[in-house]
Design a protein around this motif. Structure first.
Motif, PDB file in Angstrom:
ATOM      1  N   THR A 189      10.461 -18.814   2.123  1.00  0.00           N
ATOM      2  CA  THR A 189       9.634 -17.710   1.634  1.00  0.00           C
ATOM      3  C   THR A 189       8.772 -17.135   2.760  1.00  0.00           C
ATOM      4  OG1 THR A 189       8.250 -19.525   0.835  1.00  0.00           O
ATOM      5  CG2 THR A 189       9.562 -18.364  -0.806  1.00  0.00           C
ATOM      6  N   PRO A 190       8.152 -15.956   2.530  1.00  0.00           N
ATOM      7  CA  PRO A 190       7.355 -15.321   3.596  1.00  0.00           C
ATOM      8  C   PRO A 190       6.236 -16.218   4.116  1.00  0.00           C
ATOM      9  CG  PRO A 190       7.758 -13.775   1.803  1.00  0.00           C
ATOM     10  CD  PRO A 190       8.247 -15.107   1.327  1.00  0.00           C
ATOM     11  N   GLY A 235       1.737 -18.571   3.010  1.00  0.00           N
ATOM     12  CA  GLY A 235       2.973 -19.143   3.543  1.00  0.00           C
ATOM     13  C   GLY A 235       3.550 -20.293   2.757  1.00  0.00           C
ATOM     14  N   HIS A 236       4.148 -21.226   3.491  1.00  0.00           N
ATOM     15  CA  HIS A 236       4.852 -22.340   2.866  1.00  0.00           C
ATOM     16  C   HIS A 236       3.925 -23.275   2.093  1.00  0.00           C
ATOM     17  CE1 HIS A 236       8.355 -20.867   4.684  1.00  0.00           C
ATOM     18  NE2 HIS A 236       8.260 -21.456   5.860  1.00  0.00           N
ATOM     19  N   ALA A 237       2.699 -23.448   2.575  1.00  0.00           N
ATOM     20  CA  ALA A 237       1.758 -24.326   1.880  1.00  0.00           C
ATOM     21  C   ALA A 237       1.522 -23.820   0.459  1.00  0.00           C
ATOM     22  CB  ALA A 237       0.445 -24.398   2.643  1.00  0.00           C
ATOM     23  N   LYS A 238       1.350 -22.519   0.324  1.00  0.00           N
ATOM     24  CA  LYS A 238       1.129 -21.896  -0.983  1.00  0.00           C
ATOM     25  C   LYS A 238       2.346 -22.090  -1.890  1.00  0.00           C
ATOM     26  CE  LYS A 238       1.136 -17.191  -2.882  1.00  0.00           C
ATOM     27  NZ  LYS A 238       0.971 -15.758  -2.569  1.00  0.00           N
ATOM     28  N   ASN A 239       3.522 -21.825  -1.382  1.00  0.00           N
ATOM     29  CA  ASN A 239       4.724 -21.904  -2.194  1.00  0.00           C
ATOM     30  C   ASN A 239       5.095 -23.340  -2.546  1.00  0.00           C
ATOM     31  OD1 ASN A 239       5.787 -19.059  -2.505  1.00  0.00           O
ATOM     32  ND2 ASN A 239       5.498 -19.135  -0.293  1.00  0.00           N
ATOM     33  N   LEU A 240       4.843 -24.259  -1.615  1.00  0.00           N
ATOM     34  CA  LEU A 240       5.121 -25.667  -1.894  1.00  0.00           C
ATOM     35  C   LEU A 240       4.179 -26.180  -2.987  1.00  0.00           C
ATOM     36  CD1 LEU A 240       6.730 -28.175  -1.279  1.00  0.00           C
ATOM     37  CD2 LEU A 240       5.202 -28.660   0.634  1.00  0.00           C
TER      38      LEU A 240
END
Length: 273
Positions: free
Chosen positions: A254-255, A260-265
């Protein structure tokens, strides 16, 4: 995860945000320049894997590689680069090397599939005995790209001389853009049944968890934050609780902006309960 300043540092970056698995590039993905992995890099990589417990780790090949190209010079260059990718992945003891089937460049689907399969057969023969598996990634079908239907993927796999060394990486955003509507329980089930009928679910070994910035059947490859695209949060909740995906590495592409990835994870972990 970024490999900036050292391949092994990807583990610590992943550990900071709570990764249990991850995907890396083993070199600069936008340049042809090749590199070999040193003994020191291998040792640091092993140590970081042990310290963080992040496993399995998969690699993605260079964006420049096109083993289906109608241009013979580019196709040969791509084959050699892909062999280099396999060598680095094997040295680092990675589980899979994710690869796009490439673009037929206007010569047609049949010829493109034939060229790609021939090219991959050369790379597999050159790396006989390797443990790392090639995971062919489903695509959105943008332009002349191959791999946007399960039938195309099955035809490629059928043409491989060492098919047991190859698997499939399913990208949620890509298959949605390609026309597989996995929203809703019925849509997800019917798509998985179709995958099983055409390819076989035993071939599914890696998953890219991406929301789609573009609508169903758009054939446009644009990733969005989880829950902020056309797939929505409930789609990912169903995937996370579905038995087919229970033991598979689920990778975010993801963007990087806006958390970033911390948010999506964190979003995925919340959906998983």
């Amino acid at each position: 995860m970024s490999i900036s300043d050292g391949l092994h540092l990807s583990f610590y970056r992943g550990g900071e945000i709570g990764c249990r698995t991850m995907q890396i590039f083993t070199k600069n993905a936008t340049r042809w320049k090749e590199r070999e992995v040193t003994d020191e890099e291998v040792e640091l990589f092993r140590k970081a894997r042990e310290e963080t417990g992040i496993d399995p780790v998969v690699a993605h090949d260079s964006y420049l590689i096109n083993m289906a190209s109608p241009e013979e010079a580019l196709r040969k260059k791509s084959i050699n680069a892909f062999i280099g990718e396999l060598k680095r992945a094997e040295r680092l003891e990675l589980s899979h090397l994710v690869a796009h089937p490439g673009s037929h460049g206007g010569m047609g689907e049949d010829e493109g599939i034939k060229k790609f399969s021939e090219s991959l057969n050369v790379a597999l023969k050159e790396t006989e005995g390797y443990r790392v598996k090639v995971a062919l990634e489903t695509t959105a079908g943008q332009g002349a790209s191959l791999g946007h239907t399960f039938e195309q993927m099955a035809r490629i796999l059928d043409l491989l001389e060492e098919g047991d060394r190859c698997a499939v990486c399913l990208d949620t955003a890509h298959i949605f853009a390609a026309g597989y509507d996995i929203r809703g329980e019925e849509g997800l089930e019917s798509t998985l049944q179709e995958f099983d009928r055409v390819i076989g679910l035993e071939r599914l070994e890696v998953v890219h968890m991406n929301d789609s910035k573009k609508e169903l059947s758009s054939r446009v490859d644009r990733h969005e934050h989880i829950g902020e695209g056309f797939l929505g949060l409930e789609t990912f909740r169903r995937i996370l609780h579905h038995p087919v995906f229970k033991e598979l590495p689920l990778i975010l592409e993801t963007p990087m902006k806006d958390g970033g990835h911390a948010k999506n994870l964190a979003t995925l972990k919340e959906l998983a309960g």
